[in-house]
Design a protein around this motif. Structure first.
Motif, mmCIF file in Angstrom:
data_model
loop_
_atom_site.group_PDB
_atom_site.id
_atom_site.type_symbol
_atom_site.label_atom_id
_atom_site.label_comp_id
_atom_site.label_asym_id
_atom_site.label_seq_id
_atom_site.Cartn_x
_atom_site.Cartn_y
_atom_site.Cartn_z
ATOM 1 N N ALA A 139 0.825 -1.205 0.000
ATOM 2 C CA ALA A 139 0.000 0.000 0.000
ATOM 3 C C ALA A 139 0.865 1.263 0.000
ATOM 4 O O ALA A 139 0.502 2.272 -0.610
ATOM 5 C CB ALA A 139 -0.926 -0.001 1.211
ATOM 6 N N HIS A 143 -0.664 1.876 -3.720
ATOM 7 C CA HIS A 143 -1.876 1.084 -3.928
ATOM 8 C C HIS A 143 -2.834 1.281 -2.754
ATOM 9 O O HIS A 143 -2.418 1.579 -1.638
ATOM 10 C CB HIS A 143 -1.522 -0.396 -4.062
ATOM 11 N N SER A 144 -4.114 1.098 -3.015
ATOM 12 C CA SER A 144 -5.111 1.169 -1.957
ATOM 13 C C SER A 144 -4.916 0.014 -0.993
ATOM 14 O O SER A 144 -4.840 -1.147 -1.406
ATOM 15 C CB SER A 144 -6.524 1.106 -2.552
ATOM 16 N N ARG A 146 -7.036 -1.213 1.123
ATOM 17 C CA ARG A 146 -8.191 -2.103 1.083
ATOM 18 C C ARG A 146 -8.129 -3.022 -0.126
ATOM 19 O O ARG A 146 -8.425 -4.219 -0.038
ATOM 20 C CB ARG A 146 -9.487 -1.290 1.066
ATOM 21 N N VAL A 147 -7.744 -2.480 -1.280
ATOM 22 C CA VAL A 147 -7.647 -3.298 -2.488
ATOM 23 C C VAL A 147 -6.543 -4.345 -2.339
ATOM 24 O O VAL A 147 -6.724 -5.519 -2.704
ATOM 25 C CB VAL A 147 -7.394 -2.412 -3.725
ATOM 26 N N ALA A 212 -6.100 3.181 5.936
ATOM 27 C CA ALA A 212 -7.310 2.975 5.159
ATOM 28 C C ALA A 212 -7.916 1.602 5.164
ATOM 29 O O ALA A 212 -8.897 1.379 4.514
ATOM 30 C CB ALA A 212 -6.998 3.350 3.716
ATOM 31 N N GLU A 220 -12.026 -1.286 8.199
ATOM 32 C CA GLU A 220 -10.875 -0.444 8.425
ATOM 33 C C GLU A 220 -10.073 -1.230 9.432
ATOM 34 O O GLU A 220 -9.749 -0.798 10.530
ATOM 35 C CB GLU A 220 -11.307 0.854 9.050
ATOM 36 N N GLU A 224 -5.042 -2.189 9.230
ATOM 37 C CA GLU A 224 -4.891 -0.763 9.328
ATOM 38 C C GLU A 224 -4.330 -0.432 10.675
ATOM 39 O O GLU A 224 -3.574 0.504 10.854
ATOM 40 C CB GLU A 224 -6.239 -0.095 9.131
#
Length: 246
Positions: A139, A143-144, A146-147, A212, A220, A224
């Motif tokens: 991340a 990159h996200s 969550r993704v 995130a 979340e 996280e």
């Protein structure tokens, strides 16, 4: 010295409890979390115990930290070695749940214990787990979170299922519950830095930095929470009410 002793005690208590939670969920046979679906699938297909595959997988995942320039802490190394060992120990000690009620009791206890254990070892502040570090490292490269988390966990879940790991209602319940539980336990268990000042009175807002997404749920989540190990400049802040204290 006293603060470090507390950190170490909380870290190793958390890792032992995390292994206990894994053992409870596997023994329930109602469905494992995604990574343990994968570990169980490897154990069924290639032999060795689930705990040994947890250790092997953690060590392999840490190799992916090298190009990501992630730095393991004492908690990271301890996580790799001890969670699998404790999982095997408790799987050996636990009785087989004979009735549906006992299996559900194992599952519910597993999820609650895992949420508390997550708060313990992340709150100790001695380094993220290897899988969580992989996700936050990816991340950090744009990159996200969550993704990244969703992609990795869907991959290991699918591979684990194809290898024979147990997917079921427990898999879904874990995903839904572990994040909220971590949000409850982490503020209670997070150990402050030396000289952080006096404790706030009950009911006063406390700032908890949360990135995130999180370790293993659509919340979340706990991952996280892992990126709590990063500096505050690297992530947004969220203010949560301080949990009431007895």
């Amino acid at each position: 010295m006293a603060l470090m002793a507390r950190r170490l005690f909380q870290l190793y208590a958390g890792l032992a409890l995390y292994g206990f939670g894994i053992a409870l969920q596997v023994a329930s046979t109602l469905g494992n979390d995604p990574w343990d679906v994968f570990h169980e699938g490897l154990a069924r297909r290639f032999g060795l115990t689930i705990g040994l595959w947890i250790i092997i997988t953690g060590a392999v995942v840490m190799l992916a930290w090298i190009p990501l320039r992630q730095r393991p802490g004492l908690g990271t190394i301890s996580n790799v070695v001890l969670v699998g060992a404790f999982a095997d120990l408790f799987l050996w000690l636990l009785p087989e749940p004979g009735s549906p009620a006992a299996r559900w009791a194992f599952l519910i206890a597993a999820i609650v214990v895992s949420g508390f254990a997550t708060g313990c070892y992340i709150g100790a502040g001695l380094g993220p787990g290897p899988r969580d570090g992989l996700m936050t490292g990816l991340a950090a490269r744009g990159h996200s979170l969550r993704v990244v988390r969703t992609g990795i966990e869907l991959t290991v879940l699918t591979l684990g299922f194809l290898l024979g790991g147990t997917v079921g209602v427990g898999t879904l319940l874990y995903a839904l519950a572990i994040g909220p539980l971590a949000h409850v336990f982490l503020p209670m268990l997070r150990i402050g830095e030396p000289g952080a000042g006096p404790a706030r009175p009950s009911g006063e807002a406390v700032t908890v930095t949360v990135p995130a997404a999180a370790a293993e749920a659509p919340r979340e989540d706990a991952l996280e929470q892992e990126s709590l190990e990063k500096g505050p400049e690297d992530r947004p802040e969220e203010t949560l009410p301080e949990p009431a204290r007895g």
